[in-house]
Write a protein that holds these residues in place. Sequence first.
Motif, PDB file in Angstrom:
ATOM      1  N   PRO A 187      -3.607  37.588  -8.870  1.00  9.99           N
ATOM      2  CA  PRO A 187      -2.947  36.789  -7.823  1.00  9.99           C
ATOM      3  C   PRO A 187      -3.890  36.380  -6.695  1.00  9.99           C
ATOM      4  O   PRO A 187      -3.764  35.286  -6.141  1.00  9.99           O
ATOM      5  N   GLY A 188      -4.847  37.249  -6.369  1.00  6.52           N
ATOM      6  CA  GLY A 188      -5.772  36.935  -5.290  1.00  6.52           C
ATOM      7  C   GLY A 188      -6.657  35.754  -5.590  1.00  6.52           C
ATOM      8  O   GLY A 188      -7.143  35.078  -4.675  1.00  6.52           O
ATOM      9  N   LEU A 189      -6.886  35.468  -6.864  1.00  6.69           N
ATOM     10  CA  LEU A 189      -7.676  34.306  -7.261  1.00  6.69           C
ATOM     11  C   LEU A 189      -6.792  33.124  -7.626  1.00  6.69           C
ATOM     12  O   LEU A 189      -7.083  31.984  -7.271  1.00  6.69           O
ATOM     13  N   ALA A 190      -5.723  33.395  -8.340  1.00 11.21           N
ATOM     14  CA  ALA A 190      -4.900  32.328  -8.900  1.00 11.21           C
ATOM     15  C   ALA A 190      -4.324  31.396  -7.848  1.00 11.21           C
ATOM     16  O   ALA A 190      -4.192  30.184  -8.078  1.00 11.21           O
ATOM     17  N   THR A 191      -3.965  31.932  -6.700  1.00  9.17           N
ATOM     18  CA  THR A 191      -3.349  31.099  -5.660  1.00  9.17           C
ATOM     19  C   THR A 191      -4.372  30.344  -4.811  1.00  9.17           C
ATOM     20  O   THR A 191      -3.999  29.479  -4.028  1.00  9.17           O
ATOM     21  N   LYS A 192      -5.636  30.656  -4.988  1.00  7.57           N
ATOM     22  CA  LYS A 192      -6.665  30.083  -4.123  1.00  7.57           C
ATOM     23  C   LYS A 192      -7.644  29.158  -4.845  1.00  7.57           C
ATOM     24  O   LYS A 192      -8.575  28.626  -4.229  1.00  7.57           O
ATOM     25  N   LEU A 193      -7.437  28.949  -6.142  1.00  3.51           N
ATOM     26  CA  LEU A 193      -8.454  28.263  -6.926  1.00  3.51           C
ATOM     27  C   LEU A 193      -7.840  27.208  -7.833  1.00  3.51           C
ATOM     28  O   LEU A 193      -6.758  27.381  -8.384  1.00  3.51           O
ATOM     29  N   GLN A 194      -8.563  26.100  -7.984  1.00  3.94           N
ATOM     30  CA  GLN A 194      -8.229  25.098  -8.982  1.00  3.94           C
ATOM     31  C   GLN A 194      -9.514  24.626  -9.648  1.00  3.94           C
ATOM     32  O   GLN A 194     -10.607  24.709  -9.064  1.00  3.94           O
ATOM     33  N   VAL A 195      -9.380  24.147 -10.876  1.00  3.83           N
ATOM     34  CA  VAL A 195     -10.508  23.607 -11.627  1.00  3.83           C
ATOM     35  C   VAL A 195     -10.226  22.148 -11.933  1.00  3.83           C
ATOM     36  O   VAL A 195      -9.097  21.784 -12.298  1.00  3.83           O
ATOM     37  N   ILE A 196     -11.230  21.306 -11.775  1.00  5.14           N
ATOM     38  CA  ILE A 196     -11.123  19.902 -12.166  1.00  5.14           C
ATOM     39  C   ILE A 196     -12.187  19.623 -13.226  1.00  5.14           C
ATOM     40  O   ILE A 196     -13.375  19.847 -13.000  1.00  5.14           O
ATOM     41  N   PHE A 197     -11.737  19.172 -14.382  1.00  6.74           N
ATOM     42  CA  PHE A 197     -12.632  18.792 -15.477  1.00  6.74           C
ATOM     43  C   PHE A 197     -13.090  17.360 -15.194  1.00  6.74           C
ATOM     44  O   PHE A 197     -12.296  16.427 -15.195  1.00  6.74           O
ATOM     45  N   ARG A 198     -14.371  17.191 -14.952  1.00  8.70           N
ATOM     46  CA  ARG A 198     -14.958  15.868 -14.748  1.00  8.70           C
ATOM     47  C   ARG A 198     -15.661  15.454 -16.038  1.00  8.70           C
ATOM     48  O   ARG A 198     -16.671  16.039 -16.421  1.00  8.70           O
ATOM     49  N   GLN A 199     -15.116  14.472 -16.716  1.00 10.56           N
ATOM     50  CA  GLN A 199     -15.719  14.017 -17.972  1.00 10.56           C
ATOM     51  C   GLN A 199     -17.039  13.303 -17.680  1.00 10.56           C
ATOM     52  O   GLN A 199     -17.070  12.318 -16.940  1.00 10.56           O
ATOM     53  N   GLN A 200     -18.105  13.818 -18.288  1.00  6.43           N
ATOM     54  CA  GLN A 200     -19.453  13.313 -18.004  1.00  6.43           C
ATOM     55  C   GLN A 200     -20.053  12.710 -19.267  1.00  6.43           C
ATOM     56  O   GLN A 200     -20.427  13.417 -20.191  1.00  6.43           O
TER      57      GLN A 200
END
Length: 216
Positions: free
Chosen positions: A60-73
Amino acid sequence: MALAPKFKGHRLLFSKEASAASFQEPLHTIEVFLDYVCPFSAKFFKTLYSDVVPRVRASPGLATKLQVIFRQQIQPWHPSSTLVHEAGLAVARLAPDRFYGFSEALFRAQTDYFDASVANEKRNDTYRRLARLAAGSAGVDEAAVYDLLAVSDKPGPDGGLNSGNKVTDDLKVLVKTARLVGVHVTPTVIFDGVVTNIDSSWTADQWLEWLEKNVA
């Protein structure tokens, strides 16, 4: 960097509250620039998606504070890189919630789209294979995917012969995004707007150690 709403499938959220009206965007963003025909990107994605994501969701300490964005390169020295990324865009448009699942399948099958594998194949035939992969791996309508990807061999309404396909405009946005931040190598990771040193050799344990130090 901001993410256009039409690319919402590229965003990976960890918190169960992400769909709630009161949800606030996480404090930290990891942007991962990956190429579908790059072996190092495939290794990176497998560790991230299969091993790191479940552990972040369980914390929970990470899940609520983090997002990932996949940038297609796109890496243009491999001509098929454009084609596979177009397929990713087609799936992201038709079924945003299946983008990551399709990406997993595409990385797993990436050698089917390496230079030697497409050398004697017509462009639209490669698109047909990608549409079948989208249908078989992510349940996205094969005909709809192909319709977005196929290039006509006839002049366009204005007589032009170089009009691309129905995801060309989205592809241009991907290229502009990478150019804006000067990304070249894949994988490249940007954390909260700054390039950081996470690479494809990291284990899930190394990821979690780094996240616990940097996600406050």
